[in-house]
Design a protein around this motif. Sequence first.
Motif, PDB file in Angstrom:
ATOM      1  N   LYS A 113       0.784  -1.206   0.158  1.00 25.28           N
ATOM      2  CA  LYS A 113       0.115   0.001  -0.073  1.00 25.28           C
ATOM      3  C   LYS A 113       0.890   1.105  -0.008  1.00 25.28           C
ATOM      4  O   LYS A 113       0.724   2.372  -0.803  1.00 25.28           O
ATOM      5  N   HIS A 114       2.170   1.147   0.837  1.00 24.69           N
ATOM      6  CA  HIS A 114       2.959   2.435   0.717  1.00 24.69           C
ATOM      7  C   HIS A 114       3.601   2.445  -0.719  1.00 24.69           C
ATOM      8  O   HIS A 114       4.357   3.615  -0.759  1.00 24.69           O
ATOM      9  N   GLU A 149       9.736   4.295   1.674  1.00 29.49           N
ATOM     10  CA  GLU A 149      10.669   4.048   2.780  1.00 29.49           C
ATOM     11  C   GLU A 149       9.729   2.833   3.573  1.00 29.49           C
ATOM     12  O   GLU A 149       8.778   3.280   4.094  1.00 29.49           O
ATOM     13  N   ILE A 150      10.118   1.803   3.835  1.00 29.79           N
ATOM     14  CA  ILE A 150       9.412   0.606   4.577  1.00 29.79           C
ATOM     15  C   ILE A 150      10.155   0.267   5.837  1.00 29.79           C
ATOM     16  O   ILE A 150      11.137  -0.287   5.736  1.00 29.79           O
ATOM     17  N   HIS A 151       9.227   0.271   6.981  1.00 30.92           N
ATOM     18  CA  HIS A 151       9.861  -0.514   8.147  1.00 30.92           C
ATOM     19  C   HIS A 151       8.983  -1.724   8.559  1.00 30.92           C
ATOM     20  O   HIS A 151       7.829  -1.657   8.554  1.00 30.92           O
ATOM     21  N   LEU A 152       9.582  -2.925   8.350  1.00 30.82           N
ATOM     22  CA  LEU A 152       9.036  -4.055   8.805  1.00 30.82           C
ATOM     23  C   LEU A 152       9.005  -4.287  10.184  1.00 30.82           C
ATOM     24  O   LEU A 152       9.940  -4.402  10.726  1.00 30.82           O
ATOM     25  N   THR A 153       7.681  -4.459  10.862  1.00 32.20           N
ATOM     26  CA  THR A 153       7.914  -4.466  12.418  1.00 32.20           C
ATOM     27  C   THR A 153       8.204  -5.943  12.930  1.00 32.20           C
ATOM     28  O   THR A 153       8.591  -6.357  14.148  1.00 32.20           O
ATOM     29  N   PHE A 154       8.171  -6.889  11.790  1.00 32.85           N
ATOM     30  CA  PHE A 154       8.684  -8.156  11.955  1.00 32.85           C
ATOM     31  C   PHE A 154       9.699  -8.521  10.686  1.00 32.85           C
ATOM     32  O   PHE A 154       9.026  -8.216   9.523  1.00 32.85           O
ATOM     33  N   GLY A 184      11.436   4.978  -8.737  1.00 35.24           N
ATOM     34  CA  GLY A 184      11.776   5.506  -7.632  1.00 35.24           C
ATOM     35  C   GLY A 184      12.610   4.384  -6.887  1.00 35.24           C
ATOM     36  O   GLY A 184      12.500   3.356  -7.204  1.00 35.24           O
ATOM     37  N   ASN A 185      13.213   4.925  -5.681  1.00 33.33           N
ATOM     38  CA  ASN A 185      13.670   4.045  -4.805  1.00 33.33           C
ATOM     39  C   ASN A 185      12.908   3.622  -3.721  1.00 33.33           C
ATOM     40  O   ASN A 185      12.227   4.270  -2.943  1.00 33.33           O
ATOM     41  N   THR A 186      13.335   2.354  -3.044  1.00 36.26           N
ATOM     42  CA  THR A 186      12.763   1.806  -1.991  1.00 36.26           C
ATOM     43  C   THR A 186      13.901   1.240  -0.966  1.00 36.26           C
ATOM     44  O   THR A 186      15.077   0.740  -1.393  1.00 36.26           O
ATOM     45  N   THR A 187      13.489   1.569   0.169  1.00 33.44           N
ATOM     46  CA  THR A 187      14.438   1.196   1.283  1.00 33.44           C
ATOM     47  C   THR A 187      13.657   0.266   2.279  1.00 33.44           C
ATOM     48  O   THR A 187      12.561   0.616   2.828  1.00 33.44           O
ATOM     49  N   ILE A 188      14.259  -0.992   2.549  1.00 29.79           N
ATOM     50  CA  ILE A 188      13.593  -1.857   3.603  1.00 29.79           C
ATOM     51  C   ILE A 188      14.170  -1.641   4.891  1.00 29.79           C
ATOM     52  O   ILE A 188      15.589  -2.182   4.672  1.00 29.79           O
ATOM     53  N   HIS A 189      13.720  -1.319   5.851  1.00 32.51           N
ATOM     54  CA  HIS A 189      14.327  -1.405   7.311  1.00 32.51           C
ATOM     55  C   HIS A 189      13.750  -2.688   7.907  1.00 32.51           C
ATOM     56  O   HIS A 189      12.567  -3.109   7.856  1.00 32.51           O
ATOM     57  N   ILE A 248      17.654  -2.951   3.130  1.00 30.82           N
ATOM     58  CA  ILE A 248      18.015  -3.232   1.749  1.00 30.82           C
ATOM     59  C   ILE A 248      17.568  -2.234   0.731  1.00 30.82           C
ATOM     60  O   ILE A 248      16.452  -1.432   1.266  1.00 30.82           O
ATOM     61  N   GLN A 249      18.358  -1.761  -0.010  1.00 33.79           N
ATOM     62  CA  GLN A 249      18.040  -0.371  -0.938  1.00 33.79           C
ATOM     63  C   GLN A 249      17.641  -1.187  -2.493  1.00 33.79           C
ATOM     64  O   GLN A 249      18.488  -1.966  -2.756  1.00 33.79           O
ATOM     65  N   ILE A 250      16.699  -0.573  -2.921  1.00 29.82           N
ATOM     66  CA  ILE A 250      16.350  -1.111  -4.174  1.00 29.82           C
ATOM     67  C   ILE A 250      16.031  -0.116  -5.204  1.00 29.82           C
ATOM     68  O   ILE A 250      15.197   0.892  -4.810  1.00 29.82           O
ATOM     69  N   TYR A 251      16.806   0.238  -6.128  1.00 27.18           N
ATOM     70  CA  TYR A 251      16.559   1.355  -6.930  1.00 27.18           C
ATOM     71  C   TYR A 251      15.883   1.001  -8.274  1.00 27.18           C
ATOM     72  O   TYR A 251      16.390   0.510  -8.848  1.00 27.18           O
TER      73      TYR A 251
END
Length: 417
Positions: free
Chosen positions: A131-132, A156-161, A179-184, A214-217
Motif C-alpha cells: 500500500k505504501h 521507505e518501509i519498516h517491517l515490524t517483523f 523511484g527508490n525503496t528502502t526496507i528497514h 535493503i536498498q532497491i533502485y
Amino acid sequence: MSEILIKGGNRLTGKISVQGAKNSVLPVLAATVLCGDRCVIHNCPTLSDVETSVKIIRNLGCGCEKTGNTVTVDSREITSFEIPDDLMREMRSSVVFLGAVIGRMGKAYISSPGGCELGPRPIDLHLSALKHMGVTVTEEHGYLHCTAEQGLHGAEIHLTFPSVGATENIILAAATAKGNTTIHNAAKEPEISDLADFLNSAGARIYGSGSDTIQIYGVEKLHGAEHAIIPDRIAAATYMACAAVTGGKITLENVMPPHMVSILWFFKECGCETEISGKSVTVSAPERLCRVPTVRSLVYPGFPTDAGPIALAVLCLAEGTSVFVENIFENRFRYTDELKRFGAQVKTQGKIAVVEGRPALSAADCACTDLRGGAALVIAALAADGVSTIKEIHHIERGYDDIVGNLRTLGADIQEQ
Ligand code: EPZ
C-alpha cells in the motif's frame, strides 16, 4: 495416497548431494515473471511446490518447462494477473507471486492465502508495504484485488517483523517501481540474497541483501538471466540428523557451510563431529547424543524455525533433558503427538517443548502433519527398532527431492508404497 516404510536401526554412511533450496526456488521463479524475457534456473529441486509454481507461471500465460533440475521460463508474453484459488490452496507460499505480478501487470487478483499447519499465516506486513508503494487492496469473497492505478512507486518501509515473504514481495514490487525503496528491518535469510542475486543478474539494482537494510533502485525494465539456486540448508540439516540418530557418518556435497553456522553448532552441541571441506560437510555421530539445554528458533542467523522439528527429533534420543523454544510460528508442535507414538518423551506448552531423551525409540505407525514435522517422523523411524509406517507423505514431497532415494543411498532400509 502412498506411504513410507522404514525398518530402523541401519547406520547411515556414504555421500549424497543436497538439493536446491525450496525457499529460494519459489521466489526466484516468481521473479522470472517480472523479467519479461527468457530465464533459465538451474539446481531446481523436484518438489510439489515447484510443480505448483510452474502451473502458476503457465496460468499467467507465460511459457514454463522443467527438464530435470532446470526450469526455463519465457515471460515475454503474459496474459493474466490472477492466481486461482485452487493453486493458492495447493501452495500458500504462492503469495510470493503477488509482488512480481503487480510489478509486471500493475495489478494482481489472488485468493487470500489461508492459514496452514503452522497456524494462521497473516500477510498484513506484505499488504501494508505494498500500500505504501501505491497499491490499493480490496478484499471480497475471499479474493484480494490489488491494483496500482498510478503504477508502483518506491517507498521507505519498516517491517515490524523481519518477515521473509514480506521482504521478498517488497523486493519484487520495488525492482521495476518508479523511484527508490528502502526496507528497514528486512529479513536476512540466505534465500533473500539468492533472490536479489538473480534479480541483479536480470538488470535490477538491489543492495544490502543479507543485512537488515535493503536498498532497491527501481529500473525501467529487466531482462532474462540464468541462475543456479543455492543449496537447501534445511534439507542438509535433515540428512545430518538422520546420520546423527543412527550412529552414522555421512558426507553432504553441494552445501553452503556459511548458511549453516547455527545448524552445525547444534550438531556439535549434540556431540557430533563435523568437518567442512569447501562445499561439503561430513558429520559423524557420537556413541550417544548429548542433550542441548536450550535451543531457540530465531530469525537468521539464529537457529532456523524450519530445522526445529528436525532438532527435536534428534534430542528425543539424546542423554538427558533438552528444551526447545519456538519463537517464530504459533503452532509448530502438532507433529510431536505423532513423535510420541515412537516412545518419544516430549511435553509441549505454548511455544516450549521439553524433551526427555531416550536410549532408543520403537517403531510406530504415524502420519505427517506438516513438511518439517514429517521429516522429524522419518528421523525417528530411522532410529526406531522395527518397521515404521509414515502416512500423508504429500507433506514431505512439498519440500524434499527424492528423500527415499537419498536415504536408501545412505544405507537406510526404506521404501515408498
Ligand atoms: C518463509 O515463510 C518460509 N517459506 C518458511 O518455510 C519459513 O519457516 C519462514 O519463512 C521463516 O523462516 C518460504 O520461504 C516459502 P515469515 P514466510 O513471513 O515468509 C508472521 C517451510 O516449511 N507474519 O518470515 O511465511 C508469521 O505469521 C516453510 O519450508 C505476520 O505476522 O515466513 C510468522 O509467525 C514453513 N505477518 C512469522 O511472521 C506477515 O505479513 C514468520 O513469517 C507475514 C508474516
